[in-house]
Enzyme design. Structure first.
Site, PDB file in Angstrom:
ATOM      1  N   HIS A  51       0.847  -1.208   0.000  1.00 27.77           N
ATOM      2  CA  HIS A  51       0.000   0.000   0.000  1.00 27.77           C
ATOM      3  C   HIS A  51       0.868   1.237   0.000  1.00 27.77           C
ATOM      4  CE1 HIS A  51      -3.256   2.764   1.352  1.00 27.77           C
ATOM      5  NE2 HIS A  51      -4.040   1.840   0.869  1.00 27.77           N
ATOM      6  N   ILE A  57       1.783   4.679   1.529  1.00 25.78           N
ATOM      7  CA  ILE A  57       0.780   5.543   2.149  1.00 25.78           C
ATOM      8  C   ILE A  57       0.110   4.734   3.254  1.00 25.78           C
ATOM      9  CG2 ILE A  57      -1.409   6.761   1.777  1.00 25.78           C
ATOM     10  CD1 ILE A  57      -0.509   7.142  -1.163  1.00 25.78           C
ATOM     11  N   GLY A  60      -6.091   4.505   5.305  1.00 25.25           N
ATOM     12  CA  GLY A  60      -7.030   5.276   6.117  1.00 25.25           C
ATOM     13  C   GLY A  60      -7.667   4.464   7.224  1.00 25.25           C
ATOM     14  N   VAL A  61      -7.966   3.198   6.962  1.00 27.68           N
ATOM     15  CA  VAL A  61      -8.582   2.374   8.002  1.00 27.68           C
ATOM     16  C   VAL A  61      -7.647   2.187   9.186  1.00 27.68           C
ATOM     17  CG1 VAL A  61     -10.160   1.185   6.448  1.00 27.68           C
ATOM     18  CG2 VAL A  61      -7.906   0.210   6.880  1.00 27.68           C
ATOM     19  N   GLU A  65      -8.122   3.137  13.052  1.00 23.82           N
ATOM     20  CA  GLU A  65      -7.784   2.192  14.120  1.00 23.82           C
ATOM     21  C   GLU A  65      -6.903   2.859  15.179  1.00 23.82           C
ATOM     22  OE1 GLU A  65      -7.646  -1.150  16.489  1.00 23.82           O
ATOM     23  OE2 GLU A  65      -9.006  -0.733  14.825  1.00 23.82           O
TER      24      GLU A  65
END
Length: 147
Positions: A51, A57, A60-61, A65
């Protein structure tokens, strides 16, 4: 107000472990009100292999978290021994927005504020910042349950 919570105490407070532990330290806690967590983003984290190759990067998840884990530390610091044997689970995530990219080498500060709680259900507002610039924000609800 509690000053800092180091990684050793975080490991006693929440069940998360590498590679899913998303905070390195909590720099400030005001029990029953707010907390600021710190995530030092490292290129060695496994999600960066895919990723994205050549342009790492932070997903976003995982930022969300980190917000949840900072909130869990706030709950444990607020309730103390009453949280022993309990877990904090997401119930909802609302208004999540991702404003800027988070990359290896960044120090991401996660600001969480308790909006309210009723019984074992807590609602939080959170912002993640790098160099004082907003990179993500969300509102979420969590429930404290027996493990």
């Amino acid at each position: 107000m509690t000053n800092q919570i180091d990684i050793e105490k975080i490991l006693k407070m929440i069940p998360h472990r590498y590679p899913f532990l998303m905070i390195d330290r909590v720099t400030q806690v005001v029990p029953n009100e707010s907390a600021i967590g710190l995530k030092n983003v490292s290129f060695n984290e496994p999600h960066f292999m895919g990723h994205f190759p050549g342009k790492p990067i932070m997903p976003g998840v995982l930022i969300i978290e980190a917000m949840a884990q900072t909130s869990a530390v706030l709950v444990v610091e607020t309730l103390g021994g009453a949280t022993e044997g309990k877990l904090v689970y997401f119930m909802s995530i609302e208004e999540a927005k991702f404003r800027k990219i988070v990359s290896p080498g960044d120090s991401m500060y996660i600001h969480v504020t308790k909006d309210r709680n009723r019984g074992n259900v807590w609602k939080f507002k959170a912002q993640a910042k790098v160099n004082e610039v907003l990179v993500a924000e969300a509102t979420f609800t969590a429930m404290i349950v027996d493990s």
